[in-house]
Design a protein around this motif. Structure first.
Motif, PDB file in Angstrom:
ATOM      1  N   ASN A 154     -10.374  34.389 -13.454  1.00  0.00           N
ATOM      2  CA  ASN A 154      -8.918  34.300 -13.458  1.00  0.00           C
ATOM      3  C   ASN A 154      -8.409  35.033 -12.211  1.00  0.00           C
ATOM      4  OD1 ASN A 154      -6.238  34.712 -13.773  1.00  0.00           O
ATOM      5  ND2 ASN A 154      -6.355  35.637 -15.809  1.00  0.00           N
ATOM      6  N   PRO A 155      -7.791  34.294 -11.261  1.00  0.00           N
ATOM      7  CA  PRO A 155      -7.399  34.956 -10.012  1.00  0.00           C
ATOM      8  C   PRO A 155      -6.348  36.053 -10.223  1.00  0.00           C
ATOM      9  CG  PRO A 155      -6.551  32.686 -10.116  1.00  0.00           C
ATOM     10  CD  PRO A 155      -7.421  32.878 -11.311  1.00  0.00           C
ATOM     11  N   ASP A 156      -5.651  36.020 -11.364  1.00  0.00           N
ATOM     12  CA  ASP A 156      -4.626  37.046 -11.616  1.00  0.00           C
ATOM     13  C   ASP A 156      -5.180  38.271 -12.349  1.00  0.00           C
ATOM     14  OD1 ASP A 156      -2.736  35.394 -10.476  1.00  0.00           O
ATOM     15  OD2 ASP A 156      -2.403  34.330 -12.378  1.00  0.00           O
ATOM     16  N   ALA A 157      -6.425  38.160 -12.835  1.00  0.00           N
ATOM     17  CA  ALA A 157      -6.971  39.293 -13.604  1.00  0.00           C
ATOM     18  C   ALA A 157      -7.302  40.442 -12.655  1.00  0.00           C
ATOM     19  CB  ALA A 157      -8.234  38.846 -14.343  1.00  0.00           C
ATOM     20  N   PRO A 158      -6.882  41.665 -12.983  1.00  0.00           N
ATOM     21  CA  PRO A 158      -7.195  42.793 -12.102  1.00  0.00           C
ATOM     22  C   PRO A 158      -8.695  43.052 -12.059  1.00  0.00           C
ATOM     23  CG  PRO A 158      -5.932  43.521 -14.026  1.00  0.00           C
ATOM     24  CD  PRO A 158      -6.147  42.053 -14.182  1.00  0.00           C
ATOM     25  N   VAL A 159      -9.179  43.459 -10.887  1.00  0.00           N
ATOM     26  CA  VAL A 159     -10.598  43.812 -10.763  1.00  0.00           C
ATOM     27  C   VAL A 159     -10.780  45.291 -11.098  1.00  0.00           C
ATOM     28  CG1 VAL A 159     -12.550  43.903  -9.159  1.00  0.00           C
ATOM     29  CG2 VAL A 159     -10.916  42.027  -9.016  1.00  0.00           C
ATOM     30  N   PHE A 160      -9.753  46.104 -10.737  1.00  0.00           N
ATOM     31  CA  PHE A 160      -9.818  47.551 -10.993  1.00  0.00           C
ATOM     32  C   PHE A 160      -8.569  48.011 -11.713  1.00  0.00           C
ATOM     33  CE2 PHE A 160     -12.179  47.031  -6.977  1.00  0.00           C
ATOM     34  CZ  PHE A 160     -13.387  47.561  -7.367  1.00  0.00           C
ATOM     35  N   TYR A 161      -8.703  49.126 -12.404  1.00  0.00           N
ATOM     36  CA  TYR A 161      -7.537  49.835 -12.933  1.00  0.00           C
ATOM     37  C   TYR A 161      -7.574  51.280 -12.449  1.00  0.00           C
ATOM     38  CZ  TYR A 161      -6.275  46.230 -16.365  1.00  0.00           C
ATOM     39  OH  TYR A 161      -5.872  45.074 -16.977  1.00  0.00           O
ATOM     40  N   ALA A 162      -6.388  51.827 -12.318  1.00  0.00           N
ATOM     41  CA  ALA A 162      -6.266  53.261 -12.019  1.00  0.00           C
ATOM     42  C   ALA A 162      -5.144  53.804 -12.886  1.00  0.00           C
ATOM     43  CB  ALA A 162      -5.927  53.452 -10.546  1.00  0.00           C
TER      44      ALA A 162
END
Ligand SMILES: Cc1cc2nc3c(=O)[nH]c(=O)nc-3n(C[C@H](O)[C@H](O)[C@H](O)COP(=O)(O)OP(=O)(O)OC[C@H]3O[C@@H](n4cnc5c(N)ncnc54)[C@H](O)[C@@H]3O)c2cc1C
Length: 458
Positions: A210-218
């Protein structure tokens, strides 16, 4: 485990904090011993340029659940943020070039985009294209990432794409990092098809990302927010300034000798790096101690620099850049943190987080502050053209901080677990030295250690 069982967790990094939190929540008599006078271990968020800025890890992978679930548990899930900038650069053949997409852990999936990016020489691209025609035998042992990628896609894909990414994550060298332990997704692909690109492309077709799914969180308050939330809940379960110096068996239980006295336990979870754990278990299990001792570590420094945004003279139009080893002088990677994270751009500063040092070269990590800063600034000028004076600088050194998962690592860890089960029942190990260096993997290992401890006394 019965609630009367005494459990001592050693080391209050993220692994130890989560293990102790879980044990306490389940009602057990829990103590968390920490040598330093603060908790968090390699997670440390401090004040910088009027903000809370991490001195080490600043984000975690979103595609695995464990850190997100912890945020949920701590009531901070809704506060998590994802990067504002998605594209990144690689410094190759003398200039910053966009990292060619799509790619999986550095393996390029589109050779035309790869060619257009200029990251590889024409010969490097031609060699990589041969991947699609490979027909070799599929059987792959626990080889190094380097040996498989060099064989299938060529030296340049390894040195200018895969190693900057995967070697960079571990401050390691892909020629000596186990593919099974450090890049499971690639290891799986390597066993399915002689062509990496065919297999990884098929996989994406079957499970389109999913191109909108975040790869990272902070977290806008930094990773220290997780540490603070856990520490609040643990309260006086945590004993800081207490280094464990030895472990002895005592009447079917364990006795921990520490810098502030003796602690008795039925179960001990050692959430310390393997190099520290090795001497602690040496009297109990020679086999485990020898394997623990064989895990080596690399050292890094992380420099955080603030600039007046109008002075920096660079658009910072991405999340940052990686520097492949053949191009390195001192910088290995640089995050354009004030672009990457909206909250760090809020004060009008440009913030750079510069990484230095890896397993094959930690010379710069040991320079004094002035010399290190001078070398980093010269390298920023070479790579980004930045000559402005920083308004604030912070240098964080992380000596022997990254365990190197060399080929055979996973079987080494299995041997450690088995030897402890045989020779020192009730002692368990967990943390970044074993089954994943990332924050989510450490959290998962904490849960696994609690489950093992529970089974032990059930
Ligand atoms: C510069 C840097 C950047 C990173 N970036 C990221 C990132 O962006 N994302 C990510 O997911 N991961 C990142 N990591 C990796 C991640 O931060 C670590 O792998 C993880 O925090 C390690 O946690 P741990 O609990 O296993 O060990 P540690 O944090 O090392 O904790 C071990 C604890 O044990 C204590 N201790 C040691 N000896 C004793 C003793 N004898 N008695 C009692 N206590 C003792 C130590 O003081 C320490 O507090 C980064 C790491 C570094 C160094």
């Amino acid at each position: 485990m019965t609630s009367s069982s005494r459990v001592v967790v050693v080391g209050a990094g993220i692994t130890g904090l989560v293990a102790a939190y879980e044990l306490k929540k389940q009602g057990f008599d829990t103590t968390l011993l920490e040598a330093a006078d603060r908790v968090g271990g390699k997670l440390n968020t401090t004040d910088f340029a009027g903000m809370r800025v991490d001195e080490s890890a600043d984000a975690f992978l979103a595609r695995v659940p464990w850190a997100i679930e912890l945020a949920e548990e701590l009531g901070i899930r809704d506060e998590l943020v994802s990067p504002a900038a998605k594209s990144a650069y690689i410094f190759s053949y003398g200039q910053l070039r966009p990292i060619p997409q799509p790619m999986v852990l550095g393996v390029p999936l589109d050779f035309d985009t790869l060619e257009a990016s200029g990251v590889l020489s024409p010969e490097g691209v031609a060699r990589a294209r041969l991947d699609a025609e490979r027909t070799e035998n599929l059987v792959v042992g626990d080889e190094s990432i380097g040996s498989i990628i060099r064989r299938r896609l060529g030296d340049e894909v390894l040195e200018r794409l895969v190693d900057p990414l995967l070697g960079g994550i571990n401050a390691g060298d892909c020629d000596n990092l186990s593919m099974d332990a450090s890049a499971a997704q690639l290891a799986h692909a390597a066993r399915q098809d002689p062509s990496f690109v065919n297999e990884l492309t098929d996989l994406r077709r079957r499970n389109p990302p999913n191109p909108d799914a975040p790869v990272f969180y902070a977290h806008p308050d930094g990773m220290g927010r997780f540490v603070d939330e856990l520490a609040d809940r643990l309260g006086d379960t945590i004993v800081t300034g207490t280094a464990v110096t030895a472990l002895e068996s005592a009447d079917g239980a364990w006795r921990l000798l520490t810098s502030s006295g003796i602690f008795d336990a039925d179960v001990v979870i050692l959430a310390t790096p393997a190099r520290i754990t090795a001497p602690l278990v040496a009297d109990q299990s020679r086999v485990a101690a020898a394997e623990l001792r064989s895990i080596t570590y690399s050292s890094v420094a992380l420099l955080t620099l603030a600039y007046d945004r109008d002075e920096i003279g660079h658009p910072l139009d991405g999340s940052g850049f990686l520097v492949p080893k053949p191009e390195q002088q001192v910088i290995t990677a640089c995050s354009w943190a004030s672009t990457k994270w909206k909250h760090l751009g809020a004060t009008g500063h440009a913030i750079l987080r510069v990484s230095v040092g890896h397993i094959n070269n930690d010379r710069a990590v040991h320079l004094d502050d002035d010399d290190l800063l001078a070398e980093v600034r010269a390298d920023l000028e070479r790579i980004m053209g930045v000559t402005a004076d920083p308004t604030e600088v912070r240098i964080s050194r992380w000596i022997e901080s990254f365990a190197q998962y060399t080929p055979g690592h996973l079987s080494r860890v299995a041997t450690i677990d088995d030897a402890l089960a045989d020779d020192a029942p009730g002692i368990f190990v967990a943390g970044a030295s074993y089954r994943g260096v990332g924050i989510p993997a450490c959290i998962d290992q904490a849960h696994q250690a609690v489950r093992s401890a529970s089974r032990f006394t059930a």
